[in-house]
Every structure is written in C-alpha cells, then in structure tokens.
Design a protein around this motif. Sequence first.
Motif, PDB file in Angstrom:
ATOM      1  N   UNK A 169     -10.944  12.135 -22.553  1.00  0.00           N
ATOM      2  CA  UNK A 169     -10.047  12.508 -21.322  1.00  0.00           C
ATOM      3  C   UNK A 169      -8.732  13.034 -21.938  1.00  0.00           C
ATOM      4  N   UNK A 170      -8.485  12.500 -23.044  1.00  0.00           N
ATOM      5  CA  UNK A 170      -7.302  13.355 -23.773  1.00  0.00           C
ATOM      6  C   UNK A 170      -7.505  14.741 -24.101  1.00  0.00           C
ATOM      7  N   UNK A 171      -8.701  14.858 -24.717  1.00  0.00           N
ATOM      8  CA  UNK A 171      -9.082  16.310 -25.184  1.00  0.00           C
ATOM      9  C   UNK A 171      -9.288  17.017 -24.047  1.00  0.00           C
ATOM     10  N   UNK A 172      -9.744  16.938 -22.883  1.00  0.00           N
ATOM     11  CA  UNK A 172      -9.952  17.706 -21.572  1.00  0.00           C
ATOM     12  C   UNK A 172      -8.686  17.897 -21.111  1.00  0.00           C
ATOM     13  N   UNK A 173      -7.782  16.820 -20.750  1.00  0.00           N
ATOM     14  CA  UNK A 173      -6.697  16.814 -19.768  1.00  0.00           C
ATOM     15  C   UNK A 173      -5.448  17.670 -20.758  1.00  0.00           C
ATOM     16  N   UNK A 174      -5.441  17.295 -21.924  1.00  0.00           N
ATOM     17  CA  UNK A 174      -4.146  17.807 -22.879  1.00  0.00           C
ATOM     18  C   UNK A 174      -4.486  19.293 -22.822  1.00  0.00           C
ATOM     19  N   UNK A 175      -5.652  19.773 -23.188  1.00  0.00           N
ATOM     20  CA  UNK A 175      -5.915  21.141 -23.314  1.00  0.00           C
ATOM     21  C   UNK A 175      -5.799  21.888 -21.987  1.00  0.00           C
ATOM     22  N   UNK A 176      -6.368  21.689 -21.004  1.00  0.00           N
ATOM     23  CA  UNK A 176      -6.167  22.225 -19.634  1.00  0.00           C
ATOM     24  C   UNK A 176      -4.902  22.153 -18.991  1.00  0.00           C
ATOM     25  N   UNK A 177      -4.275  21.009 -19.499  1.00  0.00           N
ATOM     26  CA  UNK A 177      -2.733  20.683 -18.726  1.00  0.00           C
ATOM     27  C   UNK A 177      -1.982  21.772 -19.358  1.00  0.00           C
ATOM     28  N   UNK A 178      -1.965  21.944 -20.759  1.00  0.00           N
ATOM     29  CA  UNK A 178      -1.073  23.038 -21.320  1.00  0.00           C
ATOM     30  C   UNK A 178      -1.220  24.101 -20.697  1.00  0.00           C
ATOM     31  N   UNK A 179      -2.425  24.641 -20.342  1.00  0.00           N
ATOM     32  CA  UNK A 179      -3.230  25.884 -19.825  1.00  0.00           C
ATOM     33  C   UNK A 179      -2.450  26.080 -18.438  1.00  0.00           C
ATOM     34  N   UNK A 180      -2.290  24.999 -17.790  1.00  0.00           N
ATOM     35  CA  UNK A 180      -1.988  24.995 -16.242  1.00  0.00           C
ATOM     36  C   UNK A 180      -0.397  25.157 -16.300  1.00  0.00           C
ATOM     37  N   UNK A 181       0.387  24.494 -17.190  1.00  0.00           N
ATOM     38  CA  UNK A 181       1.778  24.788 -17.249  1.00  0.00           C
ATOM     39  C   UNK A 181       2.107  25.912 -17.719  1.00  0.00           C
ATOM     40  N   UNK A 182       1.419  26.385 -18.968  1.00  0.00           N
ATOM     41  CA  UNK A 182       1.840  27.612 -19.483  1.00  0.00           C
ATOM     42  C   UNK A 182       1.726  28.948 -18.577  1.00  0.00           C
ATOM     43  N   UNK A 183       0.729  28.866 -17.631  1.00  0.00           N
ATOM     44  CA  UNK A 183       0.434  29.853 -16.618  1.00  0.00           C
ATOM     45  C   UNK A 183       0.695  29.511 -15.243  1.00  0.00           C
ATOM     46  N   UNK A 184       1.736  28.691 -15.010  1.00  0.00           N
ATOM     47  CA  UNK A 184       2.118  28.019 -13.603  1.00  0.00           C
ATOM     48  C   UNK A 184       2.773  29.242 -12.869  1.00  0.00           C
ATOM     49  N   UNK A 185       3.343  30.234 -13.203  1.00  0.00           N
ATOM     50  CA  UNK A 185       3.797  31.165 -12.377  1.00  0.00           C
ATOM     51  C   UNK A 185       2.522  32.278 -12.072  1.00  0.00           C
ATOM     52  N   UNK A 186       1.810  32.562 -12.993  1.00  0.00           N
ATOM     53  CA  UNK A 186       0.765  33.374 -12.348  1.00  0.00           C
ATOM     54  C   UNK A 186      -0.333  32.657 -11.366  1.00  0.00           C
ATOM     55  N   UNK A 187      -0.474  31.306 -11.761  1.00  0.00           N
ATOM     56  CA  UNK A 187      -1.562  30.678 -10.854  1.00  0.00           C
ATOM     57  C   UNK A 187      -0.940  30.364  -9.223  1.00  0.00           C
ATOM     58  N   UNK A 188       0.408  30.189  -9.333  1.00  0.00           N
ATOM     59  CA  UNK A 188       1.298  30.033  -8.290  1.00  0.00           C
ATOM     60  C   UNK A 188       1.152  31.363  -7.196  1.00  0.00           C
ATOM     61  N   UNK A 189       1.452  32.438  -8.222  1.00  0.00           N
ATOM     62  CA  UNK A 189       1.398  33.674  -7.444  1.00  0.00           C
ATOM     63  C   UNK A 189       0.083  34.116  -6.682  1.00  0.00           C
ATOM     64  N   UNK A 190      -1.031  33.479  -7.083  1.00  0.00           N
ATOM     65  CA  UNK A 190      -2.285  33.538  -6.292  1.00  0.00           C
ATOM     66  C   UNK A 190      -2.028  33.137  -4.961  1.00  0.00           C
ATOM     67  N   UNK A 191      -1.469  32.201  -4.360  1.00  0.00           N
ATOM     68  CA  UNK A 191      -1.280  31.962  -3.099  1.00  0.00           C
ATOM     69  C   UNK A 191      -0.124  32.505  -2.361  1.00  0.00           C
ATOM     70  N   UNK A 192       0.671  32.739  -3.052  1.00  0.00           N
ATOM     71  CA  UNK A 192       2.113  33.010  -2.276  1.00  0.00           C
ATOM     72  C   UNK A 192       2.635  34.429  -3.194  1.00  0.00           C
TER      73      UNK A 192
END
Length: 457
Positions: A323-346
Amino acid sequence: MKKVEVDMLSGSITKCLVSMAIPIMVMNVIQMLFSIIDMTVLGNFANDAAVGAVGACGTLVSLFTGLLIGVSTGANVVVAKYLGKGDKNCVERSVGTALLFAIVSGIVMAIIGVSCAEIFLKWTNCPESILDGAVLYFRIYFMGVPIIMLYNFCASILRAAGDTKRPMMFLTMAGIIKIMLTIVFVVAFNMTVDGVAVATIISQGIAAALAFSVLVRSKDKVHCDFKKIRFYSKELKEMLFIGVPAGLQSAMYSFANTIIVATVNKFGPNATTGLSIANQFDGVLYHISCAAALATSPYVAQNIGAGNIDRAKKSVWKSVLITTAFGATFGALSAGFSEQLSSMMSSTPEVIEFSMQKMIIISSTYFVCGINEVIGGALRGMGKPIVPTISTLVFMCLIRFVWVYVIFPFCPQDLTFLYMIWPIGWVLSIITQLIAFFPGMAKLKKKADADKLQSVA
C-alpha cells in the motif's frame, strides 16, 4: 476455475497479495477513470454546471450505497472463512444468502434514492444553479442500484476465492461500453447528466450479468445453487455482523465527507465544481492505496479459518508495504501534476484553483488512508469489525464536526486548512486500530495452538 483463483493458504505471501491486489486496483482505477472521462465529456460537450451536478452527487451516492457494499465485505469474509475450513455446504449457503440480500436491499435503496433525491441534495447545500441536473442524475442512478449491488456482491464472492481477475475483466469491458454510450448520448443525442447516468446503469448491468453467470456455471470453490438462494439465519447473521459495521464505516466516512462538501459548497459553484474534479482524482488514488486492503480481508479470513495465524499476521505487514509503495508513488504524481490534471475537466481558472487546493493536500497523504484500510480490513478478517467502525465514527466523523464547526471558523477562507482534517484523522485511526490488532492476533494464535493440541490428543 483454478487458473484464475489464487491459493491463499500456501506459497509466497507477497506474490499472492500482489496478484490479488493489482487486479482489484486496476479494476477500481479503471472504473474511476471512466468516471473522469464522463466528466471530461460533459465538460467539453456540455458545461461546467453538468460537471458540478454529477460531482455533487458523488459523496451522497457513496453514503447510501456504501452501507450495502459494506455488507458485501461481510459476504467476502464469511465465504473466505468457510473456504478456509473446507465447508462446501456453508459456502453455498453464504453465496445464496449474499445474492438475495444484494437484490432485496438494492430495491429498497432504489426506492429511497429516487423518492428523496432533492431532499438529500438540498441537505448538502447544493447550489441552485446545478440542483435540477443533480436531482435528475441522482434519480436515474438510483434506479440502477439493484444492478450495481448484484455486481458488487458477485465480485466480492469471487474475491473470497482468490479470483480477482475476472471481476476486473468484466468491469473493464463494461466500462468501455459505458464510454461509448456516454459519447453517443452526450455528443450525438445532446443529453447531459441523464446520458451519463443511463450509460452507467447499462454498463453495470453488463458487468453484473457476466459476474453472476460465472457463479452459476462454476462447479469449483464458489458456486450459485438456485435452490440455495434464500436467507439462511446463521450465514446472514455472520454476514451482517461483519458487513453492517463495514457498511456503517463506509457510510459514516461518506457522511463526514458531506460535511466537508456542504462547507465547500458555500464558496459557490466554482468551488463545488473544483471539489468535484479533485474528488475524481482522489478516488483513483483511494483505489490504488486501498486495493491491498481488499485483498487482506479474505486472505486473513481464509488463513484464520485454516488455523494459519502466523501467515495471516505476516500478510498484514506485507499489505502495508504494498500500500505504501503504490499509494505514495502515485500520490506524489497526482499532487505534482494537480494543475494539469484539473485542466482536463475545466478551463476556468477559479475551478482549477479550487481543485488543486484539495489535490495537493490529499493526494500526497492518501497512502496513510491505505494503511488505515489495511489494518481495518485485517480486523474484519479476524472477525473484529467493531473496532474499525468505532475508529471511523470518532476520527472520520465526530472529529470532522469539531474541525468544521469549531476549529475551521478561525480560518474560514482557507480551504487548505479545512482539508488537513483528512490525514490527521487517518493517523489517529491507525493508532487506535493497532491497539486492538496486536492482542487480537495473540488471542487467535493461542486458540489455534490449543485446537491443534486438542486434535492431536
């Protein structure tokens, strides 16, 4: 059947858990990605109001359906326990009881959801500008709840036997169909939230039909015997004992989230839409972080049923690492690219900013939620579902009331401060559950050793 089932009672613990967790993770993440695609289609071919309307229903849908899906966790643990004991008759009785409960409870929930949609949404301070769309989506979605419950219970039963691949395949196939239908309904037929809701029900119906057909045709570990589709008091009580606390835990978690949603909704439609977007990506992270927890419950239950207490205990710590390995890795990516990801929908700057505020805080810490779910899943597999429920009540529910109504007013314009309550609650819940986990395992070990001595004598 044997090729798709994982042997939980022997072999490498890590390999077994990973082989179970990854299909669960992929299945749930794909489902969330399909939801993201839904909202992206609405954002591009409808408007932000349609995106906000669907998103405004998300927490309430989780609140009401979570209770019933929690009972499917009870079915998962009970079936896994009897599989570990090798009691085929009780396995079939458990399967029959679970399937009937899924259908009956789904019908009841559909009636409640359709008749009370507007009332529920107004409780969350849903903005008037998106209320009509949200009510429409909510009512259509709840018409399909019996189908959704049937799929979830069938998938839970299959997971109890170590079969996580076929539920993943069924949901993936259904999801692809859902995307196609959503595009046709929204783009070609100019539908909005109603098109998304109808596409969801049709796709879930396909997944449910496929999963149910496997149980009917199967002659191996888990099998649906039509003659045994009825309520058996013993199996139903065991299922409810594990499942109702798990369902209440999920419902309380969602109810606590509605408090946050209602607070954010006061900031206006842009905040509501921003939160809705962030919730989609946070949902993906939740399923990545918590997939190992869904594998842990049946794994622990089967091994306890077979008397393999040490193996059950080791599996919990292996799950924490996964859980730690998967969650921490993808969580860091999501936080780091939060602006780009949010821009996909608005494309609205204010909406993107509101979305980023939540994603940066929650995404980076979601692996802590995963650890909390693993310990809670282990306790349910041990037959101790009350502790995770109480922990959720105190640290996911009551503490949020205090945070929102007592502490947050000191910083009423800072949503980042509001969102901090999530990781704080997770950490406190982990500590509480560990206090119950260690003596619980020790007691089970002592009992298993005594049973072995008695059988030898």
